[in-house]
Design a protein around this motif. Structure first.
Motif, PDB file in Angstrom:
ATOM      1  N   GLU A 267     -11.486   4.324  -0.099  1.00 26.28           N
ATOM      2  CA  GLU A 267      -9.824   4.490   0.403  1.00 26.28           C
ATOM      3  C   GLU A 267      -9.170   5.579  -0.406  1.00 26.28           C
ATOM      4  O   GLU A 267      -8.372   6.012   0.225  1.00 26.28           O
ATOM      5  N   ASP A 268      -9.770   5.793  -1.623  1.00 27.35           N
ATOM      6  CA  ASP A 268      -8.692   6.980  -2.306  1.00 27.35           C
ATOM      7  C   ASP A 268      -9.292   8.317  -2.191  1.00 27.35           C
ATOM      8  O   ASP A 268      -8.881   9.132  -2.671  1.00 27.35           O
TER       9      ASP A 268
ATOM     10  N   CYS B 167      -3.915   6.395   7.194  1.00 27.39           N
ATOM     11  CA  CYS B 167      -4.432   7.491   6.120  1.00 27.39           C
ATOM     12  C   CYS B 167      -5.082   6.551   5.314  1.00 27.39           C
ATOM     13  O   CYS B 167      -4.707   6.149   4.159  1.00 27.39           O
ATOM     14  N   ASP B 168      -6.520   6.621   5.116  1.00 26.25           N
ATOM     15  CA  ASP B 168      -7.371   5.878   4.312  1.00 26.25           C
ATOM     16  C   ASP B 168      -8.830   6.690   4.291  1.00 26.25           C
ATOM     17  O   ASP B 168      -9.437   6.939   5.411  1.00 26.25           O
TER      18      ASP B 168
ATOM     19  N   ASN C 109       0.504   3.811   1.863  1.00 25.41           N
ATOM     20  CA  ASN C 109       0.425   4.514   3.294  1.00 25.41           C
ATOM     21  C   ASN C 109       1.330   3.522   3.963  1.00 25.41           C
ATOM     22  O   ASN C 109       1.199   3.579   5.392  1.00 25.41           O
TER      23      ASN C 109
ATOM     24  N   ALA D 140       0.736  -1.205   0.117  1.00 26.68           N
ATOM     25  CA  ALA D 140      -0.103   0.003   0.206  1.00 26.68           C
ATOM     26  C   ALA D 140       0.756   1.335   0.038  1.00 26.68           C
ATOM     27  O   ALA D 140       1.913   1.135   0.553  1.00 26.68           O
TER      28      ALA D 140
ATOM     29  N   ARG E   4      -0.734   3.426   8.229  1.00 27.09           N
ATOM     30  CA  ARG E   4      -2.168   2.717   7.441  1.00 27.09           C
ATOM     31  C   ARG E   4      -3.377   3.360   7.922  1.00 27.09           C
ATOM     32  O   ARG E   4      -4.290   3.022   7.213  1.00 27.09           O
TER      33      ARG E   4
ATOM     34  N   ARG F 217     -11.388   5.026   6.647  1.00 23.25           N
ATOM     35  CA  ARG F 217     -11.215   5.232   7.940  1.00 23.25           C
ATOM     36  C   ARG F 217     -11.670   6.788   8.451  1.00 23.25           C
ATOM     37  O   ARG F 217     -12.054   6.944   9.357  1.00 23.25           O
TER      38      ARG F 217
END
Length: 677
Positions: free
Chosen positions: A666-667, A656-657, A543, A541, A654, A660
């Motif tokens: 996700e993007d 950084c999503d 991140n 990933a 991780r 979340r």
């Protein structure tokens, strides 16, 4: 850009004739385009060093001489002289003066690159002499064996033509036809004609409806093309180039007409990339049965997006919920296609990190469907009043959120990105053109089919277009009247190439070089959990942690050693900066600015938080960085001074999503928001 199969002949190319047009040599004001000439000479230097034999045919002498003589006449004229009608300068005198200046410039530029060049001036009548042609071949052969660049031009100063721009009789009639003649006479493997446009268009290049013709097929294009005005400074413009190219191609010399302004275009031609217009005697054999009309695809996405925008929030929400259901209903079919892509990638020997991003692991479809449902239930991003100002009594100005329009997104091997991007586009009322990696071709095709079939006819599945060939990207990048934003996801080279190839705004995202800094006051149990999660949860990933920075105090108290042991137990290969590699006896990293995308990372020791921040600014990519510390003052310094999109305290990179963060996918933290976290 991928190699085009119709240009496989470049693998056998050794001798190249390059013709540089006057519009490439000079600027609009008639002065020399030094930047373009310098870049051209650098390309020739690189090709020369690779063993190619380069023969240059350069226009520009007459125009350059005219500009210089006009200036000289101006400074030598009295005020009374200037009031009189100005007599046009003699073209042959212009040629004589300009040729001297042009060659002096080439000599200077090539000398700076440690290359020698030679001037060869020829006239039409020379080629009627068999002995001349024999001597010409011998001279050029000798020069090329010495790695000297022969530079040809018609000797206009002593030519028997009536005037350099009027008489088109003879064996050759301008430098385009001279270049074609030399390519045949000197047995070149390819002729490259550099122009001020990107190639041959179906109509005037300034007309938005004109399309770049990648491969010229005489039987098809001869009667279809509408030429624009002739060159602003040369003799015949594109008409002359096409005539010369057709003559050379049908005599067995492949020809490419391309832009002399774009960087490294000659090198890209020799790499087999599909740029410019190719003329080849076998071109009719390569003509596809049906060409994809990129403009039609983009226009359809725009028209569909307007119908999408007209829907209510509830109607767009229902589309997303239907897509989520369709993904789950077709999970087995999607998995079969994805497994085929993964197997093909493994057989082709792709890197493990790419295969990891390519695979839709068990539970991924369910996770995607869940995130789509979360997005559907979020606040409508369209039509929100962001600011309201009363300008006068009864006159109120409102600033409201609105769709961007049509987005072209070029993304990496992850097929799940297609689902996330498409969902965000539908929720926000945007049209979409998607180009995924070729390694995910089957996965992207089935996901696109499932998603677009779930979109009602009132909008139409064309709101999301799937670009299947990388060769279509150059045409799409010209559609600045239809496409509103380009978002490339990939290497710095890809992002830079796209930025330099389009007038459309580009939102570039490339490297994900994320750092975790463990401060001297860190809770080590927390530090171990955060570091391991940041590195091993999903190493491919963007991140994921790529560099671990530790305070020097952790070396003496043994905490660094504990971190290293934990990483190694999990199978992480470690590389060190200058300090860490020496103290810990591990291989030194080749570069701090490196994204591993795998179970590898760099470790370095820093003196304090200021040194950590300085390291991140020098070697990071401004993606995601975090600090592990119990010292609130140190944390605040890090959070306020690190210039990255996401900066965390005591949390894994991780985190950084977009999903979340509550942004729906996700993007979304990169693509649809400009905030700092």
């Amino acid at each position: 850009m991928a190699e085009d199969s119709s240009r496989a002949f470049v693998k056998d190319v050794k001798r190249i004739v390059i013709k540089v047009g006057t519009a490439v040599v000079t600027r609009n004001d008639g002065r020399l385009a030094l930047g373009r000439l310098g870049a051209l000479c650098e390309q020739i230097k690189e090709l020369n060093s690779q063993g190619y034999e380069i023969i240059l045919v350069s226009s520009g002498a007459v125009g350059l001489g005219r500009q210089r003589l006009r200036y000289r006449r101006l400074v030598n004229s009295s005020f009374a002289d200037l009031q009189k009608p100005q007599v046009e300068l003699d073209g042959k005198a212009c040629a004589a003066v300009g040729q001297n200046s042009l060659m002096a410039l080439y000599d200077t530029l090539f000398s700076e690159l440690d290359i020698s060049s030679a001037q060869l001036l020829v006239t039409d009548s020379d080629f009627r002499d068999r002995d001349f042609r024999k001597q010409l071949n011998e001279t050029v052969k000798s020069l090329l064996s010495l790695k000297v660049i022969p530079i040809f031009n018609e000797n206009d100063a002593v030519s028997t033509r009536k005037a350099p721009y009027e008489d088109s009789s003879g064996i050759f009639w301008d430098n385009d036809s001279l270049a074609a003649l030399l390519a045949l006479e000197l047995k070149a493997d390819i002729l490259v004609l550099l122009s001020d446009v990107e190639g041959l268009y179906s109509g005037p290049p300034s007309d938005p409806k004109s399309k770049l013709i990648h491969t010229y097929v005489k039987e098809k294009h001869q009667g279809e093309i509408t030429f624009g005005d002739k060159s602003r400074v040369g003799r015949g413009g594109m008409t002359a180039k096409v005539k010369a190219a057709v003559n050379a191609a049908y005599a067995g010399i492949p020809v490419v007409i391309t832009s002399g302004s774009a960087p490294e275009n000659i090198i890209r031609v020799l790499q087999g990339q599909k740029i410019g217009t190719l003329f080849h005697q076998d071109a009719h054999l390569w003509e596809p049965t049906k060409e994809v009309d990129t403009r039609e695809m983009a226009v359809a996405a725009r028209e569909s997006s307007r119908r999408l925008q007209a829907l209510s929030s509830q109607e767009r929400k229902k589309i997303l919920l239907d897509i989520a259901d369709a993904l789950e209903a077709n999970e087995k079919l999607i998995t079969v296609e994805n497994e085929a892509d993964v197997a093909a990638a493994q057989q082709a020997g792709y890197e493990k990190s790419l295969i990891s991003r390519l695979a839709l692991k068990p539970g991924k479809i369910a996770s995607l469907a869940k995130s789509i449902r979360v997005l559907a239930n979020m606040e409508d991003p369209i039509g929100r009043v962001l600011k309201k100002t009363q300008l006068a009594d009864g006159l109120i100005l409102e600033k409201t959120s609105s769709p961007l329009g049509v987005l072209l997104i070029v993304f990496e091997s992850r097929p799940d990105a297609l689902v996330q991007i498409a969902s965000l586009a539908i929720r926000s009322g945007n049209g979409l053109l998607l180009k995924g990696g070729k390694e995910a071709k089957r996965s992207n095709a089935i996901l696109h089919k499932v998603i677009t079939e779930a979109i009602p006819d009132i909008v139409g599945g064309k709101v999301i277009g799937l670009v299947t060939s990388r060769d279509e990207i150059p045409d799409l990048l010209k559609l600045d009247d239809v496409i509103d934003l380009v978002i490339p996801r990939g290497s710095n080279k890809l992002v830079s190439q796209i930025k330099s190839s389009t007038k459309i705004p580009v939102l570039g995202h490339a490297d994900g070089i994320c750092h975790v800094y463990v401060d001297k006051s860190a809770n080590m149990d927390m530090a171990k959990r955060v570091v391991l999660d940041a590195k091993i949860d999903y190493p491919a990933a963007c991140n994921a942690m790529e560099t671990l920075l530790v305070h020097k105090a952790l070396v003496t108290n043994g905490a660094l050693n504990e971190l290293i042991v934990d990483l190694r137990i999990q199978g992480v290969t470690l590389y060190g900066g200058p300090r860490a590699s020496l103290l810990m006896n591990i291989p030194q990293a080749r570069s701090f600015h490196h994204e591993y995308n795998s179970m590898e990372c760099t470790v370095e020791i820093v003196d304090n938080v200021a040194a950590a921040i300085d390291h991140i600014h020098h070697h990071g990519s401004a993606h995601t960085d975090c600090i592990i510390t119990e010292d609130q003052e140190t944390a605040e310094i890090f959070l306020h001074q690190v210039d990255s999109a996401a900066v965390f305290h005591n949390a894994s990179t991780r985190f950084c999503d977009g999903a979340r963060f509550g942004l729906g996918a996700e993007d979304s933290e990169r693509k649809w928001a400009g905030s700092r976290w």
